[in-house]
Structures are given as C-alpha cells and as structure tokens.
Design an enzyme around this catalytic site. Structure first.
Site, short mmCIF file in Angstrom:
data_model
loop_
_atom_site.label_atom_id
_atom_site.label_comp_id
_atom_site.label_asym_id
_atom_site.label_seq_id
_atom_site.Cartn_x
_atom_site.Cartn_y
_atom_site.Cartn_z
N GLY A 184 9.68 -5.22 -18.55
CA GLY A 184 8.93 -5.69 -17.39
C GLY A 184 8.66 -7.18 -17.55
O GLY A 184 8.57 -7.68 -18.67
N CYS A 196 4.45 -7.24 -25.14
CA CYS A 196 4.51 -8.17 -24.01
C CYS A 196 5.38 -9.35 -24.41
O CYS A 196 5.22 -9.89 -25.51
CB CYS A 196 3.09 -8.64 -23.67
SG CYS A 196 3.04 -9.83 -22.32
N HIS A 244 -0.69 -8.95 -15.02
CA HIS A 244 -0.21 -10.33 -15.20
C HIS A 244 -0.41 -11.14 -13.91
O HIS A 244 -0.86 -12.28 -13.95
CB HIS A 244 1.28 -10.37 -15.55
CG HIS A 244 1.58 -10.23 -17.02
ND1 HIS A 244 1.05 -11.08 -17.97
CD2 HIS A 244 2.37 -9.36 -17.70
CE1 HIS A 244 1.51 -10.74 -19.17
NE2 HIS A 244 2.31 -9.69 -19.04
NI NI Z 1 3.34 -8.65 -20.49
#
Ligand code: NI
Length: 182
Positions: free
Chosen positions: A53, A111, A157
């Site tokens: 992602g 992340c 985000h």
């Molecule tokens: Ni992230």
C-alpha cells in the site's frame, strides 16, 4: 502480474520524520491524465519497494489518492489464510472515506516510510469505504482482514496519521528516539 504498458516511473518515498507525513492531504477535484499517470507511478513505486500500500503523502504529494495491491504469493500474505477476492487486485482509490467498520484485528504492520520497522496495531476487521476512481467515478470498496488493515493504514496517511500513532506511547516514544525525531 506484469503490465508492460504501464509506466515504470519511480517516485521518491519520503521517510519519517517529515511534515508531509503528518499533514492532511487535500480532496482531489481534477480527474485528468496527470492524475492517472500519478496513480500509475505510485503503483510502480510501491511494487519496486515491495510494499502492499502507498499513500500520496508518502511520495510528498498532499492529495487524497492511495494505491493497494496485496500479492497472493502463498508466503508473505497468504500462509495463514485463504485466497480472497482482493488478492492480486490493483486498487487506485481517490478521496476515500470509511463509512462502516466492525470487529477488531491486530496485525504486525510495516510502512514504506518506516524502513525495517514493524509493530502491532489494532484496527477494525472489516471496513466499507466510499471513494472515487481516477476518472472520478464513485466506487464502494469492502475490505476485510489484511485488506481492511491496509485500507485503514493508507487512509490514515491521507489524514496525516502514521502507524506509530496507534502504538503504545512507550513503543512510539522508543521509535521516535531511535529515528531521531523530536
Ligand atoms: Ni504506511
């Protein structure tokens, strides 16, 4: 999946700490070739970085667009579950909004803006998201399990929220210190 005709343009991924990662991205109102090309570049960048992602904030752009593609490779994202309809799907999601959520799931998240860092985060197990596609067409996306985690992580985000904000203060403080953040 290989898309030969897709752009391979690579964007620079911003790592935390950076103000752009803690700033709310703006609603997209113009749906043009530039937006479509940007979405493709986000996909190419995410794939090169082996992410599942990526939100626009993470490439320094404060616009509400995110991409997700969760590969079914039988190892990383498949070993403890069945193959779902959302595996190997290429999602480009504009102006998303979570309209329903239920259940609880704890997942050891990573992340691309926090290289090498993983941590358990608790989120809703299922979400329903209203959004648009790159042409401005309305879309409704239902996600469960890892896909739900991913949708929530990326929408965070866009709202300027990073995943360490969901961890315990002790853990978040340790990470801030380790990464030299104020
Ligand atoms: Ni992230």
């Amino acid at each position: 999946m290989v898309e030969d005709n897709m752009t391979q343009e690579q964007l620079k991924i911003v790592t935390w700490p950076a103000p752009v990662l803690e700033t709310r991205a703006e609603e997209i109102t113009v749906f043009d070739d530039g937006l479509r090309a940007f979405g493709e570049a986000m996909h190419a960048t995410m794939r090169t970085a082996h992410g599942i992602g990526l939100a626009a904030n993470q490439v320094g752009v404060l616009k509400r667009i995110l991409v997700i593609e969760i590969p079914w490779d039988g190892k990383r994202y498949g070993k403890n579950g069945e193959r779902r309809a959302w595996h190997d799907q290429r999602y480009t999601i504009v102006n998303p909004e979570i309209v329903e959520q239920e259940g609880v799931i704890t997942f050891n998240e990573g992340c691309l803006s926090f290289p090498e860092l993983f941590g358990e985060v608790e989120r809703a197990r299922r979400v329903l998201v209203k959004a648009q596609d790159v042409d401005g067409k309305a879309q409704v996306i239902e996600g469960d399990n890892l896909f739900a985690v991913c949708l929530q992580h990326e929408i965070d985000h866009l709202n300027g929220i990073v995943f360490i904000n969901h961890m315990t203060k002790l853990r978040a403080d340790a990470i801030r210190q380790k990464l030299g953040a104020p």
